[in-house]
Structures are given as structure tokens and as C-alpha cells.
Write a protein that holds these residues in place. Sequence first.
Motif, PDB file in Angstrom:
ATOM      1  N   ALA A  20       0.828  -1.211   0.000  1.00  0.00           N
ATOM      2  CA  ALA A  20       0.000   0.000   0.000  1.00  0.00           C
ATOM      3  C   ALA A  20       0.863   1.262   0.000  1.00  0.00           C
ATOM      4  N   GLU A  21       1.943   1.243   0.770  1.00  0.00           N
ATOM      5  CA  GLU A  21       2.836   2.404   0.792  1.00  0.00           C
ATOM      6  C   GLU A  21       3.539   2.584  -0.549  1.00  0.00           C
ATOM      7  N   LYS A  22       3.915   1.472  -1.177  1.00  0.00           N
ATOM      8  CA  LYS A  22       4.527   1.567  -2.502  1.00  0.00           C
ATOM      9  C   LYS A  22       3.548   2.162  -3.506  1.00  0.00           C
ATOM     10  N   GLN A  23       2.297   1.710  -3.463  1.00  0.00           N
ATOM     11  CA  GLN A  23       1.286   2.239  -4.371  1.00  0.00           C
ATOM     12  C   GLN A  23       1.093   3.737  -4.157  1.00  0.00           C
ATOM     13  N   GLU A  24       1.146   4.159  -2.901  1.00  0.00           N
ATOM     14  CA  GLU A  24       0.999   5.579  -2.588  1.00  0.00           C
ATOM     15  C   GLU A  24       2.163   6.390  -3.167  1.00  0.00           C
ATOM     16  N   ILE A  25       3.378   5.875  -3.021  1.00  0.00           N
ATOM     17  CA  ILE A  25       4.555   6.561  -3.562  1.00  0.00           C
ATOM     18  C   ILE A  25       4.476   6.622  -5.082  1.00  0.00           C
ATOM     19  N   PHE A  26       4.121   5.496  -5.709  1.00  0.00           N
ATOM     20  CA  PHE A  26       4.031   5.471  -7.170  1.00  0.00           C
ATOM     21  C   PHE A  26       2.909   6.368  -7.668  1.00  0.00           C
ATOM     22  N   GLY A  27       1.813   6.430  -6.928  1.00  0.00           N
ATOM     23  CA  GLY A  27       0.709   7.300  -7.329  1.00  0.00           C
ATOM     24  C   GLY A  27       1.062   8.771  -7.219  1.00  0.00           C
ATOM     25  N   LYS A  28       1.854   9.107  -6.211  1.00  0.00           N
ATOM     26  CA  LYS A  28       2.208  10.508  -5.993  1.00  0.00           C
ATOM     27  C   LYS A  28       3.267  10.992  -6.981  1.00  0.00           C
ATOM     28  N   TYR A  29       4.276  10.179  -7.234  1.00  0.00           N
ATOM     29  CA  TYR A  29       5.396  10.625  -8.058  1.00  0.00           C
ATOM     30  C   TYR A  29       5.387  10.054  -9.469  1.00  0.00           C
ATOM     31  N   GLY A  30       4.664   8.964  -9.692  1.00  0.00           N
ATOM     32  CA  GLY A  30       4.582   8.388 -11.028  1.00  0.00           C
ATOM     33  C   GLY A  30       3.370   8.905 -11.765  1.00  0.00           C
ATOM     34  N   LYS A  31       3.075   8.277 -12.878  1.00  0.00           N
ATOM     35  CA  LYS A  31       1.914   8.689 -13.656  1.00  0.00           C
ATOM     36  C   LYS A  31       0.628   8.061 -13.126  1.00  0.00           C
ATOM     37  N   SER A  32       0.751   6.883 -12.493  1.00  0.00           N
ATOM     38  CA  SER A  32      -0.406   6.216 -11.894  1.00  0.00           C
ATOM     39  C   SER A  32       0.090   5.324 -10.760  1.00  0.00           C
ATOM     40  N   SER A  86       0.161   2.154 -10.691  1.00  0.00           N
ATOM     41  CA  SER A  86       0.883   0.990 -11.200  1.00  0.00           C
ATOM     42  C   SER A  86       2.115   1.382 -12.010  1.00  0.00           C
ATOM     43  N   ASP A  87       2.469   2.654 -12.005  1.00  0.00           N
ATOM     44  CA  ASP A  87       3.626   3.138 -12.763  1.00  0.00           C
ATOM     45  C   ASP A  87       4.889   2.946 -11.936  1.00  0.00           C
ATOM     46  N   THR A  88       5.433   1.737 -11.991  1.00  0.00           N
ATOM     47  CA  THR A  88       6.612   1.427 -11.185  1.00  0.00           C
ATOM     48  C   THR A  88       7.911   1.680 -11.933  1.00  0.00           C
ATOM     49  N   GLY A  89       7.840   1.939 -13.215  1.00  0.00           N
ATOM     50  CA  GLY A  89       9.052   2.038 -14.007  1.00  0.00           C
ATOM     51  C   GLY A  89       9.528   3.443 -14.291  1.00  0.00           C
ATOM     52  N   SER A  90       8.708   4.449 -14.013  1.00  0.00           N
ATOM     53  CA  SER A  90       9.144   5.804 -14.332  1.00  0.00           C
ATOM     54  C   SER A  90      10.307   6.205 -13.427  1.00  0.00           C
ATOM     55  N   THR A  91      11.147   7.039 -13.948  1.00  0.00           N
ATOM     56  CA  THR A  91      12.346   7.443 -13.226  1.00  0.00           C
ATOM     57  C   THR A  91      11.994   8.166 -11.933  1.00  0.00           C
ATOM     58  N   GLU A  92      11.001   9.042 -11.989  1.00  0.00           N
ATOM     59  CA  GLU A  92      10.619   9.793 -10.793  1.00  0.00           C
ATOM     60  C   GLU A  92      10.109   8.872  -9.694  1.00  0.00           C
ATOM     61  N   ALA A  93       9.314   7.870 -10.068  1.00  0.00           N
ATOM     62  CA  ALA A  93       8.778   6.940  -9.078  1.00  0.00           C
ATOM     63  C   ALA A  93       9.897   6.122  -8.441  1.00  0.00           C
ATOM     64  N   GLN A  94      10.859   5.692  -9.238  1.00  0.00           N
ATOM     65  CA  GLN A  94      11.973   4.925  -8.691  1.00  0.00           C
ATOM     66  C   GLN A  94      12.828   5.778  -7.764  1.00  0.00           C
ATOM     67  N   ILE A  95      13.068   7.029  -8.140  1.00  0.00           N
ATOM     68  CA  ILE A  95      13.855   7.926  -7.294  1.00  0.00           C
ATOM     69  C   ILE A  95      13.136   8.160  -5.970  1.00  0.00           C
ATOM     70  N   ALA A  96      11.825   8.339  -6.021  1.00  0.00           N
ATOM     71  CA  ALA A  96      11.053   8.555  -4.795  1.00  0.00           C
ATOM     72  C   ALA A  96      11.092   7.325  -3.895  1.00  0.00           C
ATOM     73  N   LEU A  97      10.978   6.143  -4.494  1.00  0.00           N
ATOM     74  CA  LEU A  97      11.035   4.910  -3.709  1.00  0.00           C
ATOM     75  C   LEU A  97      12.412   4.731  -3.077  1.00  0.00           C
ATOM     76  N   PHE A  98      13.460   4.990  -3.844  1.00  0.00           N
ATOM     77  CA  PHE A  98      14.813   4.882  -3.294  1.00  0.00           C
ATOM     78  C   PHE A  98      15.025   5.888  -2.175  1.00  0.00           C
ATOM     79  N   SER A  99      14.473   7.088  -2.314  1.00  0.00           N
ATOM     80  CA  SER A  99      14.621   8.102  -1.269  1.00  0.00           C
ATOM     81  C   SER A  99      13.939   7.659   0.015  1.00  0.00           C
ATOM     82  N   TYR A 100      12.778   7.034  -0.113  1.00  0.00           N
ATOM     83  CA  TYR A 100      12.080   6.516   1.066  1.00  0.00           C
ATOM     84  C   TYR A 100      12.914   5.439   1.750  1.00  0.00           C
ATOM     85  N   ARG A 101      13.455   4.525   0.952  1.00  0.00           N
ATOM     86  CA  ARG A 101      14.275   3.450   1.514  1.00  0.00           C
ATOM     87  C   ARG A 101      15.560   3.991   2.133  1.00  0.00           C
ATOM     88  N   ILE A 102      16.158   4.996   1.504  1.00  0.00           N
ATOM     89  CA  ILE A 102      17.387   5.592   2.033  1.00  0.00           C
ATOM     90  C   ILE A 102      17.124   6.246   3.380  1.00  0.00           C
TER      91      ILE A 102
END
Length: 89
Positions: free
Chosen positions: A6-18, A20-36
Motif C-alpha cells: 500500500a505504501e509503494k502504491q501511494e509513492i508510485f501514485g504521488k510521483y509516477g503517472k499512476s 501501477s507506474d513502477t518504471g518511471s524514473t521519478e517513481a523509482q527515485i522517490a522509492l529509493f529516497s524513502y528506503r534511504i
Amino acid sequence: MYLDAAEKQEIFGKYGKSNSDTGSTEAQIALFSYRISHLTEHMKLNRKDYSTERALTMLVAKRRRLLNYLKDKDITRYRSIVKELGLRK
């Protein structure tokens, strides 16, 4: 686990296009920032956890590579994601 679906979906929804948009660069950067940020807090408590330290270093390098890619490809998207995540001071 600290990061559920659910948290991943929230991050992808906020920074990606949707959601389920797990591949966009912005979504990946946001996910990595959360993990960091999570691993940084862990390292403050467990200073001798060298495997986590290595994983943190690798994550920072991976995020840096994605940011460099985004900066070369589209500078406006780079500036917006850096501003949203507060990566530069």
C-alpha cells in the motif's frame, strides 16, 4: 516489513503517472529516497551494521545514477523531483 504494498502504491501514485507506474524514473527515485531515509535511521541506531551500510551506499549510488539520467534527459523533470523530495539544500 517497513514498506508494504500500500505504501509503494501511494509513492508510485504521488510521483509516477499512476499507482501501477513502477518504471518511471521519478517513481523509482522517490522509492529509493524513502528506503534511504529508512536505512539512515537504522544506521543511527546500529552503527556497526556493515551490511546495511553497504546496502545504503549502493542505494544512494543507484539513486544518483537515476538522477543523472533524468538530468541529461529532461532538466525540468529533474528539477521538479529534486524540489519535491528536498534532495538539494
